[in-house]
Each structure stands twice: as structure tokens, then as C-alpha cells.
Design a protein around this motif. Structure first.
Motif, PDB file in Angstrom:
ATOM      1  N   TYR A  38      30.953  30.536  40.467  1.00  0.00           N
ATOM      2  CA  TYR A  38      32.406  30.331  40.425  1.00  0.00           C
ATOM      3  C   TYR A  38      33.105  31.417  39.603  1.00  0.00           C
ATOM      4  CZ  TYR A  38      36.786  27.631  40.045  1.00  0.00           C
ATOM      5  OH  TYR A  38      38.090  27.212  40.102  1.00  0.00           O
ATOM      6  N   ALA A  39      32.690  31.551  38.343  1.00  0.00           N
ATOM      7  CA  ALA A  39      33.329  32.547  37.480  1.00  0.00           C
ATOM      8  C   ALA A  39      32.944  33.963  37.876  1.00  0.00           C
ATOM      9  CB  ALA A  39      32.956  32.277  36.022  1.00  0.00           C
ATOM     10  N   ARG A  40      31.704  34.134  38.359  1.00  0.00           N
ATOM     11  CA  ARG A  40      31.240  35.463  38.755  1.00  0.00           C
ATOM     12  C   ARG A  40      32.149  36.085  39.806  1.00  0.00           C
ATOM     13  NH1 ARG A  40      28.076  37.496  42.937  1.00  0.00           N
ATOM     14  NH2 ARG A  40      27.654  35.430  43.800  1.00  0.00           N
ATOM     15  N   TYR A  58      36.917  33.091  40.721  1.00  0.00           N
ATOM     16  CA  TYR A  58      37.683  31.944  41.216  1.00  0.00           C
ATOM     17  C   TYR A  58      38.368  31.188  40.083  1.00  0.00           C
ATOM     18  CZ  TYR A  58      35.823  32.464  45.925  1.00  0.00           C
ATOM     19  OH  TYR A  58      35.527  32.946  47.180  1.00  0.00           O
ATOM     20  N   GLY A  59      37.887  31.366  38.866  1.00  0.00           N
ATOM     21  CA  GLY A  59      38.475  30.672  37.731  1.00  0.00           C
ATOM     22  C   GLY A  59      37.510  30.659  36.575  1.00  0.00           C
ATOM     23  N   THR A  60      37.733  29.761  35.619  1.00  0.00           N
ATOM     24  CA  THR A  60      36.879  29.668  34.434  1.00  0.00           C
ATOM     25  C   THR A  60      36.356  28.251  34.273  1.00  0.00           C
ATOM     26  OG1 THR A  60      38.750  29.154  32.981  1.00  0.00           O
ATOM     27  CG2 THR A  60      38.180  31.491  33.277  1.00  0.00           C
ATOM     28  N   ILE A  61      35.213  28.165  33.573  1.00  0.00           N
ATOM     29  CA  ILE A  61      34.622  26.873  33.239  1.00  0.00           C
ATOM     30  C   ILE A  61      34.344  26.901  31.748  1.00  0.00           C
ATOM     31  CG2 ILE A  61      32.643  25.357  33.572  1.00  0.00           C
ATOM     32  CD1 ILE A  61      32.364  26.578  36.378  1.00  0.00           C
ATOM     33  N   ASP A  62      34.935  25.956  31.004  1.00  0.00           N
ATOM     34  CA  ASP A  62      34.780  25.970  29.554  1.00  0.00           C
ATOM     35  C   ASP A  62      34.892  24.557  29.017  1.00  0.00           C
ATOM     36  OD1 ASP A  62      34.506  27.027  26.983  1.00  0.00           O
ATOM     37  OD2 ASP A  62      36.672  27.109  26.710  1.00  0.00           O
TER      38      ASP A  62
END
Length: 508
Positions: free
Chosen positions: A115-117, A120-124
Motif C-alpha cells: 500500500y505505502a510502497r 496509495y497512502g500511509t499506515i500508522d
């Protein structure tokens, strides 16, 4: 001119005007392809045929690739669900988005890792955002799957997909790339001349058999000439892998330094892997995309109740007059969850608590060289599974200087004398520091381990009343410093370089 029957058949089926493949010759002569190949090489040595070799690549979608070509890549589905949930405006709980996406099982981890690669957005911290400017229609991997959909095996040069995208799809297991060596044969002028003059089939025997000997026919047959100058077939025997050899060398060194070896399960409870290490249960490293949880069984049944209570109290209230703990949720059911160990420090907690071999009196030294498992992104210095050199020393009045001196003595046994130290933070050690060594080829500093003095919040619940210094070192990084490897995928795993391993001289 006389030639064996198989060679005569090949000459008569081949052409001087156009190249003929070995498979076509095998079909025309009704001979096995391997027989035709052998005859072709012998004819080439005689100057009767010219052989042209090339490697053809074909590409085909795997079952997983066909599934994503029909539905959508998991990361695209996750992005679309995030947009629907409004994650392009404010962060949204990741569980909500995953549920809305319909992703299940391994597809969740696949989506999260890509996803982040892809931007598309961030995951945190359990929340997800979506970049409204991202364009799934421009996703090179998705477009490549659409191009390959329904094509079956396709020649590489007929596929309009760039090399980097194809490599990424291959790494993800969404396409299969097959290589085939194609040999094509053309008659030389000499062969044409000999064919016009007439070639006789020589009744020769190429191998002595038990039947020839027992019947006595060997006295009457004509044996084929044996070419003593021909290259013999090369056979590669088995050997102990250089990683295993180095692991055994590490064990010898540590035993020589007075250490005893630890043993324990590869699958263990989160309690032993993390909770006993004073790792808070909401630590990012304990999320499902950083660890490999078990589907069956999911939890351990047997844990020492008194120890569980003491560890829970340390997490909630801390240890000592000034201890405060984490003031974060602590769930015993989570502590009982089973997973592949992410470090061999789970062995250290088992031994220090007395649960593995009984109470240990100081001074004591223990180590292990065992495999650990982490859901990391593959790169030249990270794998999903690797070997960790775990060790600890229990004694009174230990200091950081004792720890540094131990490392200097250990690495000197492998010819490494330029170890550098950098302060670091760990939830379970204070003070803490990382170790670095200089790569012999690139000259860059390579992180080779992590270490420190175990905190009171970890030792008190385990019943340990003296100092314990400990470390986790990477065996593969040690190899990089010893032999100059730049990519640990060259030394083990499905992409390892066998020639490199065969030709590397083992150092002792």
C-alpha cells in the motif's frame, strides 16, 4: 565415411539452407531429444554441423496472478475501500477499512505491504490514510496483469511490460518466467560433401554391458572411439552450507569463551517472546504485519501463573519505588497467542525465569545460534527468516565496558577489529547500543547487532536479582563482514548464488 546410426539420422534430417531445432530433428528421426542432442555435439566436434544456441523466455500468470487480474490487486482493493471510508480526508481505523475491502487471510498482509510502497497512502498506529491523488489506473503491476490476462505462456519479447515491473510481479509470485535453451542445427559444407559421397552407418558399440561380456559378443563388435580430450560431465557434490559452517564456528568460539548453549521452541507464546521482555502490548512490532501468528493452534495452554501475574504488574504498575509501567492495556489472552519467534530472546526469558532448566545461579553465560522469523521487506540486508546469535551474561556489577569488551573479544576471533557502537533505545535494556562493522568491499558501516543491560522491569518479575547484559547479533551480517557479501539473498534462500557458495573459501 562411417558414423553411428544416430548421427547419420541427424545429418539426413538436417538442412544446409535453414536451421533446424533439436526438437524438430528428434521428431523427424524418431529419436529421443537427448540422443539427438548428444549426436549433434559429436557432429559439431567433427565439423559436420554448426550449432546455434539461444535462451527463450516465456511468461505466464500464476493462479494468484490470474485471480488478481480478474478481481484487482489487494492494495488497490484496500485503497478503494479507504477512499469509500473517507481516509483521504482523515485517518480511519485500519480494521474498518480491511473489513470493508473484503480482503481475508494472506491478502491482508499483501495489501498492507504494498500500500505505502505504491504511494496509495500511509499506515500508522493502526490507522490508514488514502492519497486522493493516487491513480490505480496507472498502477504498472495491475496494468501488466491485465496485459497478460488470458494469454497463457507468452514469449518475453512479445509482452509489452517493462523489466522492473515484470521483476516485481515475479518476486510477488504473480507471474512465472521460464527459460528454455533452444539449439538449432545447420549442415556445414563438409557435411553436404560427405552426404553426397555417401555416409555408411557404423555398427559400433559405445558401452560395454554385462550382456556383451557374458555372451562373448564383445570380441566381435566394433567399439566407438573414445575421445579422451572431451570435457567430462561435471558433478557437484553436496557440502555443508557456508552459513551452517559459520554458525558452528560461532558456537565453538562462544563455548571457548565459557558460554553454554540454550535450546527452545521456534513457535512460542507472545508472553515469552515479548511480554517478559517488558515490551508493551501496543508496541508496533507486535502487530500482525510484523509477526507470523499461528492459525492452528492459536494459543498456548500452559504458562506459570505467578510469573504471568508479576509480568502483568510490571507492565501496569512498573517495578520499584519510581516505576510507573506503561499504563496501557494488558491482555492475558494476547500474551498466550502463539507466533513464530521474532528473536531468540524468548529463550533467554525462559532460561532466566528458571522455567527451562531450573534456577540459574550467577555467574552464568548462555548463548544460542538459531533461526528467527520476521515479516520484513526483502532487501539486501533483510530476510523473512535469518539466524540470530543470542547471548547473555548474569553476574554482579556488570557495566557497558564489560559488554563492549565481550564483543571485541568475540569479533576478533573472526578477524573483525573495527567494531563501532551507537546509543540506542530498547524497551527491555538500559543502557542500550547497536553494533556496526565496516563492510570490506563497500566500506559502508553495516549494523550487525543490538545489545544492552536488561532493565529492572524485566528482571524483577523473572526473579533475577543481579545484572544481566545481553545481545542479539545477526549471523548473516557476520558473513557479510567476513566474506564481503553485499546481498544476503546470495547466500541462502531461493535466489542464492550456488557458484558463489561453491567457490567461497571458508575462513577459520
Amino acid at each position: 565415411m562411417q558414423l553411428p546410426e544416430s548421427q547419420v539420422a541427424v545429418l539426413e534430417a538436417a538442412s544446409a539452407d535453414e536451421a533446424t531445432s533439436v526438437d524438430a530433428l528428434a521428431e523427424a528421426t524418431d529419436l529421443p531429444p537427448e540422443t539427438v542432442t548428444g549426436a549433434v555435439f559429436e557432429l559439431e566436434d567433427e565439423g559436420l554441423v554448426a550449432v546455434d544456441e539461444r535462451v527463450d523466455e516465456t511468461i505466464a500468470l500464476t493462479d494468484e496472478g490470474r485471480e488478481y487480474a480478474a478481481e484487482a490487486l489487494p492494495e488497490v482493493r484496500l485503497y478503494e475501500a479507504a477512499l469509500e471510508a473517507g481516509a483521504d480526508t482523515d485517518p480511519v481505523q485500519m480494521g474498518q477499512v480491511i473489513g470493508a475491502s473484503g480482503l481475508e487471510g494472506p491478502q491482508v498482509d499483501i495489501a498492507l505491504s504494498n500500500y505505502a510502497r505504491k504511494g496509495y497512502g500511509t499506515i500508522d498506529s493502526g490507522e490508514i490514510t488514502a492519497d486522493s491523488d493516487a491513480d490505480p489506473d496507472a498502477d504498472a503491476e495491475a496494468n501488466a496483469l491485465a496485459t497478460l490476462k488470458g494469454t497463457g505462456e507468452t514469449p518475453r519479447d512479445a509482452v509489452d511490460v517493462d523489466a522492473d515491473t515484470l521483476e516485481q510481479l515475479d518476486r510477488r509470485g504473480l507471474v512465472g518466467i521460464s527459460e528454455t535453451t533452444v539449439r538449432e542445427v545447420t549442415l556445414t559444407e563438409r557435411a553436404v560433401t560427405e552426404l553426397m559421397a555417401g555416409i555408411e552407418t557404423a555398427e559400433t558399440v559405445g558401452q560395454v554391458t554385462p550382456e556383451l561380456l557374458t555372451s562373448g559378443e564383445w570380441e566381435d563388435v566394433e567399439f566407438a572411439d573414445y575421445n579422451v580430450e572431451a570435457d567430462a560431465e561435471q558433478f557437484e557434490g553436496g557440502n555443508v552450507h557456508i552459513l551452517r559452517q559459520t554458525a558452528e564456528r560461532v558456537k565453538d568460539v562462544l563455548v571457548g569463551m565459557g558460554f553454554q548453549e540454550m535450546e527452545g521452541p521456534h513457535v512460542d507464546a507472545d508472553f515469552w517472546i515479548n511480554d517478559c521482555l517488558f515490551m508493551p502490548q501496543d508496541h508496533p512490532a507486535r502487530t500482525h504485519w510484523d509477526r507470523f501468528a499461528l492459525e492452528e493452534p492459536t494459543h498456548i495452554d500452559d504458562l506459570p501463573e505467578d510469573l504471568v501475574d508479576r509480568v502483568e504488574r510490571a507492565h501496569k504498575e512498573g517495578v520499584g519505588e519510581d516505576g510507573e509501567g506503561y499504563h496501557s492495556p494488558w491482555d492475558e489472552d494476547f500474551a498466550r497467542a502463539l507466533a513464530l519467534r521474532g528473536h531468540t530472546t524468548s529463550l533467554s526469558t525462559r532460561y532466566l525465569s528458571g522455567e527451562q532448566i531450573g534456577e540459574i545461579e550467577p555467574p552464568a553465560r548462555f548463548f544460542s545460534v538459531e533461526k528467527v522469523y520476521r515479516n520484513d521487506t526483502l532487501d539486501p540486508t533483510h530476510l523473512l527468516e535469518f539466524f540470530q546469535i543470542e547471548g547473555w551474561v548474569m553476574a554482579e556489577d556488570l557495566s557497558v565496558r564489560d559488554l563492549m569488551g565481550t564483543f571485541e573479544e568475540f569479533y576478533a576471533q573472526f578477524g573483525i577489529e573495527d567494531i563501532q557502537f551507537k546509543p540506542h533505545y530498547n524497551p527491555y535494556t538500559e543502557p542500550s547500543f547497536e553494533l556496526f562493522g565496516t563492510h570490506p568491499t563497500t566500506g559502508e558501516l553495516v549494523e550487525i547487532g543490538n545489545s544492552g543491560i536488561f532493565r529492572e522491569e524485566m528482571l524483577e518479575p523473572l526473579g533475577v536479582e543481579c545484572d544481566v547484559m545481553a545481545w542479539g547479533l545477526a549471523l548473516e551480517r557476520l558473513l557479510m563482514l567476513m566474506y564481503g557479501f553485499e546481498d544476503i539473498r546470495d547466500i541462502h534462500g531461493t535466489l542464492c548464488d550456488l557458484e558463489l557458495l561453491r567457490n567461497t573459501e571458508v575462513t577459520y
